[in-house]
Design a protein around this motif. Structure first.
Motif, PDB file in Angstrom:
ATOM      1  N   ARG A  63      29.863  61.275 -59.763  1.00 20.20           N
ATOM      2  CA  ARG A  63      30.236  61.768 -61.098  1.00 20.20           C
ATOM      3  C   ARG A  63      30.280  63.288 -61.168  1.00 20.20           C
ATOM      4  O   ARG A  63      31.112  63.874 -61.872  1.00 20.20           O
ATOM      5  CB  ARG A  63      29.251  61.229 -62.140  1.00 20.20           C
ATOM      6  CG  ARG A  63      29.725  61.442 -63.574  1.00 20.20           C
ATOM      7  CD  ARG A  63      28.752  60.913 -64.603  1.00 20.20           C
ATOM      8  NE  ARG A  63      27.513  61.662 -64.628  1.00 20.20           N
ATOM      9  CZ  ARG A  63      26.349  61.220 -64.196  1.00 20.20           C
ATOM     10  NH1 ARG A  63      26.261  60.011 -63.680  1.00 20.20           N
ATOM     11  NH2 ARG A  63      25.263  61.972 -64.260  1.00 20.20           N
ATOM     12  N   ASN A  64      29.378  63.941 -60.435  1.00 15.89           N
ATOM     13  CA  ASN A  64      29.270  65.399 -60.492  1.00 15.89           C
ATOM     14  C   ASN A  64      29.932  66.122 -59.323  1.00 15.89           C
ATOM     15  O   ASN A  64      29.934  67.344 -59.285  1.00 15.89           O
ATOM     16  CB  ASN A  64      27.791  65.807 -60.527  1.00 15.89           C
ATOM     17  CG  ASN A  64      27.095  65.452 -61.819  1.00 15.89           C
ATOM     18  OD1 ASN A  64      27.184  66.183 -62.804  1.00 15.89           O
ATOM     19  ND2 ASN A  64      26.398  64.326 -61.835  1.00 15.89           N
ATOM     20  N   ASP A  65      30.448  65.359 -58.344  1.00 16.36           N
ATOM     21  CA  ASP A  65      30.936  65.933 -57.096  1.00 16.36           C
ATOM     22  C   ASP A  65      29.853  66.806 -56.465  1.00 16.36           C
ATOM     23  O   ASP A  65      30.086  67.934 -56.029  1.00 16.36           O
ATOM     24  CB  ASP A  65      32.214  66.756 -57.330  1.00 16.36           C
ATOM     25  CG  ASP A  65      32.905  67.134 -56.017  1.00 16.36           C
ATOM     26  OD1 ASP A  65      32.724  66.402 -55.026  1.00 16.36           O
ATOM     27  OD2 ASP A  65      33.607  68.171 -55.988  1.00 16.36           O
ATOM     28  N   SER A  66      28.648  66.262 -56.422  1.00 13.99           N
ATOM     29  CA  SER A  66      27.487  66.983 -55.906  1.00 13.99           C
ATOM     30  C   SER A  66      27.539  67.075 -54.387  1.00 13.99           C
ATOM     31  O   SER A  66      28.047  66.183 -53.710  1.00 13.99           O
ATOM     32  CB  SER A  66      26.192  66.266 -56.304  1.00 13.99           C
ATOM     33  OG  SER A  66      26.150  65.954 -57.673  1.00 13.99           O
ATOM     34  N   LEU A  67      26.967  68.143 -53.861  1.00 10.83           N
ATOM     35  CA  LEU A  67      26.701  68.239 -52.432  1.00 10.83           C
ATOM     36  C   LEU A  67      25.363  67.567 -52.179  1.00 10.83           C
ATOM     37  O   LEU A  67      24.362  67.901 -52.818  1.00 10.83           O
ATOM     38  CB  LEU A  67      26.630  69.702 -51.994  1.00 10.83           C
ATOM     39  CG  LEU A  67      26.176  69.959 -50.545  1.00 10.83           C
ATOM     40  CD1 LEU A  67      27.194  69.396 -49.557  1.00 10.83           C
ATOM     41  CD2 LEU A  67      25.935  71.444 -50.306  1.00 10.83           C
ATOM     42  N   VAL A  68      25.330  66.612 -51.240  1.00 11.00           N
ATOM     43  CA  VAL A  68      24.081  65.918 -50.912  1.00 11.00           C
ATOM     44  C   VAL A  68      23.576  66.422 -49.570  1.00 11.00           C
ATOM     45  O   VAL A  68      24.239  66.274 -48.541  1.00 11.00           O
ATOM     46  CB  VAL A  68      24.296  64.387 -50.859  1.00 11.00           C
ATOM     47  CG1 VAL A  68      22.987  63.686 -50.497  1.00 11.00           C
ATOM     48  CG2 VAL A  68      24.826  63.878 -52.196  1.00 11.00           C
ATOM     49  N   ILE A  69      22.396  67.025 -49.585  1.00  9.11           N
ATOM     50  CA  ILE A  69      21.755  67.535 -48.382  1.00  9.11           C
ATOM     51  C   ILE A  69      20.669  66.537 -47.996  1.00  9.11           C
ATOM     52  O   ILE A  69      19.784  66.230 -48.800  1.00  9.11           O
ATOM     53  CB  ILE A  69      21.144  68.922 -48.637  1.00  9.11           C
ATOM     54  CG1 ILE A  69      22.224  69.910 -49.095  1.00  9.11           C
ATOM     55  CG2 ILE A  69      20.438  69.449 -47.381  1.00  9.11           C
ATOM     56  CD1 ILE A  69      21.669  71.234 -49.606  1.00  9.11           C
ATOM     57  N   ALA A  70      20.741  66.024 -46.770  1.00  5.94           N
ATOM     58  CA  ALA A  70      19.830  64.950 -46.375  1.00  5.94           C
ATOM     59  C   ALA A  70      19.646  64.931 -44.867  1.00  5.94           C
ATOM     60  O   ALA A  70      20.455  65.505 -44.132  1.00  5.94           O
ATOM     61  CB  ALA A  70      20.391  63.598 -46.851  1.00  5.94           C
ATOM     62  N   PRO A  71      18.593  64.248 -44.384  1.00  4.49           N
ATOM     63  CA  PRO A  71      18.452  64.060 -42.939  1.00  4.49           C
ATOM     64  C   PRO A  71      19.720  63.435 -42.354  1.00  4.49           C
ATOM     65  O   PRO A  71      20.403  62.652 -43.013  1.00  4.49           O
ATOM     66  CB  PRO A  71      17.247  63.117 -42.833  1.00  4.49           C
ATOM     67  CG  PRO A  71      16.431  63.424 -44.052  1.00  4.49           C
ATOM     68  CD  PRO A  71      17.448  63.689 -45.120  1.00  4.49           C
ATOM     69  N   ASN A  72      20.002  63.758 -41.117  1.00  2.00           N
ATOM     70  CA  ASN A  72      21.296  63.480 -40.506  1.00  2.00           C
ATOM     71  C   ASN A  72      21.815  62.053 -40.708  1.00  2.00           C
ATOM     72  O   ASN A  72      22.920  61.842 -41.209  1.00  2.00           O
ATOM     73  CB  ASN A  72      21.215  63.795 -39.006  1.00  2.00           C
ATOM     74  CG  ASN A  72      22.537  63.621 -38.301  1.00  2.00           C
ATOM     75  OD1 ASN A  72      23.497  64.330 -38.575  1.00  2.00           O
ATOM     76  ND2 ASN A  72      22.604  62.660 -37.400  1.00  2.00           N
ATOM     77  N   GLU A  73      21.034  61.053 -40.313  1.00  3.99           N
ATOM     78  CA  GLU A  73      21.507  59.675 -40.398  1.00  3.99           C
ATOM     79  C   GLU A  73      21.741  59.249 -41.849  1.00  3.99           C
ATOM     80  O   GLU A  73      22.696  58.528 -42.148  1.00  3.99           O
ATOM     81  CB  GLU A  73      20.519  58.725 -39.720  1.00  3.99           C
ATOM     82  CG  GLU A  73      20.473  58.853 -38.205  1.00  3.99           C
ATOM     83  CD  GLU A  73      19.592  59.983 -37.717  1.00  3.99           C
ATOM     84  OE1 GLU A  73      19.431  60.114 -36.486  1.00  3.99           O
ATOM     85  OE2 GLU A  73      19.041  60.747 -38.554  1.00  3.99           O
ATOM     86  N   LEU A  74      20.865  59.685 -42.748  1.00  2.00           N
ATOM     87  CA  LEU A  74      21.034  59.367 -44.161  1.00  2.00           C
ATOM     88  C   LEU A  74      22.282  60.041 -44.723  1.00  2.00           C
ATOM     89  O   LEU A  74      23.040  59.430 -45.484  1.00  2.00           O
ATOM     90  CB  LEU A  74      19.786  59.790 -44.947  1.00  2.00           C
ATOM     91  CG  LEU A  74      19.815  59.571 -46.460  1.00  2.00           C
ATOM     92  CD1 LEU A  74      20.101  58.118 -46.808  1.00  2.00           C
ATOM     93  CD2 LEU A  74      18.495  60.026 -47.087  1.00  2.00           C
ATOM     94  N   ALA A  75      22.509  61.285 -44.338  1.00  5.57           N
ATOM     95  CA  ALA A  75      23.716  61.989 -44.775  1.00  5.57           C
ATOM     96  C   ALA A  75      24.966  61.273 -44.280  1.00  5.57           C
ATOM     97  O   ALA A  75      25.951  61.122 -45.024  1.00  5.57           O
ATOM     98  CB  ALA A  75      23.694  63.432 -44.277  1.00  5.57           C
ATOM     99  N   ASN A  76      24.948  60.809 -43.042  1.00  2.85           N
ATOM    100  CA  ASN A  76      26.097  60.076 -42.510  1.00  2.85           C
ATOM    101  C   ASN A  76      26.332  58.784 -43.283  1.00  2.85           C
ATOM    102  O   ASN A  76      27.477  58.449 -43.635  1.00  2.85           O
ATOM    103  CB  ASN A  76      25.892  59.759 -41.026  1.00  2.85           C
ATOM    104  CG  ASN A  76      25.972  60.995 -40.148  1.00  2.85           C
ATOM    105  OD1 ASN A  76      26.565  62.001 -40.536  1.00  2.85           O
ATOM    106  ND2 ASN A  76      25.372  60.928 -38.978  1.00  2.85           N
ATOM    107  N   TYR A  77      25.272  58.053 -43.557  1.00  3.70           N
ATOM    108  CA  TYR A  77      25.372  56.795 -44.291  1.00  3.70           C
ATOM    109  C   TYR A  77      25.970  57.016 -45.681  1.00  3.70           C
ATOM    110  O   TYR A  77      26.853  56.270 -46.123  1.00  3.70           O
ATOM    111  CB  TYR A  77      23.992  56.149 -44.392  1.00  3.70           C
ATOM    112  CG  TYR A  77      23.942  54.885 -45.208  1.00  3.70           C
ATOM    113  CD1 TYR A  77      24.621  53.744 -44.800  1.00  3.70           C
ATOM    114  CD2 TYR A  77      23.218  54.829 -46.395  1.00  3.70           C
ATOM    115  CE1 TYR A  77      24.584  52.570 -45.561  1.00  3.70           C
ATOM    116  CE2 TYR A  77      23.167  53.667 -47.149  1.00  3.70           C
ATOM    117  CZ  TYR A  77      23.853  52.547 -46.736  1.00  3.70           C
ATOM    118  OH  TYR A  77      23.810  51.402 -47.488  1.00  3.70           O
TER     119      TYR A  77
END
Length: 226
Positions: A63-77
């Motif tokens: 909804r917000n077009d947010s950037l999600v910063i996360a540990p690598n595998e979680l970011a990929n998922y």
């Protein structure tokens, strides 16, 4: 910098013109004051993949077009689900337009459970340091006590630390109080307690245990100005 707490491990930072939301577990969290349908976030930072931390990330980010910063595998998922993600790993730091993020280790586990009861591995759990406007904030994520917290505190002067105290799944109050000593944090806020029966705690008793750090019990919606 404006910092607010919103129940469980949900924290919001407003700094350098950006709103940053941490571990947005909103639906299903009776202790939050937020509404997942209208919360704003330019950035979402996730410490690990458990459902009570990923929470409403997908809906909020889309909804917000947010950037999600996360540990690598979680970011990929999450990237496979159409989100704009930035993967990071423990020990790594990155300058963003709102400030600097450095991921730290956490002793926990990390997986996401789907509606079909499939468990998705989401990489190593983490905590992180946020450095912005001349301040350093530490969010420990879900973790047990570990001695390298001393190293984190020695290398980074921590103005504010968010530490889990719920026990059972994370540090309990006694270990979290020792963690605060290791970190040499100026101020400490307890998180990750009361949401579920196994993690019921008295945060005021935790604050009484602190030595060398100021403790602050925050209710959902409370804010701090740094």
């Amino acid at each position: 910098m404006k910092i607010s707490y919103h129940g469980h491990s949900v924290v919001k930072f407003e700094t350098n013109g950006k709103t940053i939301l941490v571990d947005p577990f909103i639906n299903g969290n009776e202790y939050t004051d937020l509404n997942a349908d209208d919360v704003k976030a330019d950035v979402i930072i996730l410490t690990h993949g458990h459902n009570d931390h990923v929470g409403d990330t997908v809906a909020i980010a889309k909804r917000n077009d947010s950037l999600v910063i996360a540990p690598n595998e979680l970011a990929n998922y999450l990237g496979w689900q159409g989100l704009n993600t930035h993967p990071m790993s423990i020990g790594g730091a990155r300058e963003f337009d709102f400030g600097k993020v450095k991921f730290t280790q956490a002793f926990h586990s990390s997986s996401y459970t789907t509606e079909d009861n499939e468990i998705i591995y989401t990489g190593m759990p983490a905590g992180f340091l946020l450095m912005a406007e001349g301040k350093t904030i530490y969010h420990a994520g879900d973790t047990g006590l570990f001695s390298d917290m001393k190293l984190i505190g020695e290398r980074h002067p921590i103005d504010l630390a968010f530490l889990p105290i719920g026990d059972n799944f994370t540090m309990g109050p006694e270990d979290a109080a020792l963690a605060a000593t290791f970190l040499k944090a100026k101020e400490v806020v307890p998180v990750h307690y009361d949401t579920f029966p196994p993690i019921k705690q008295d945060p005021h008793k935790f604050v009484e245990m602190l030595e060398g750090s100021k403790g602050r019990v925050m209710k959902a919606g409370d804010t701090i100005e740094l």
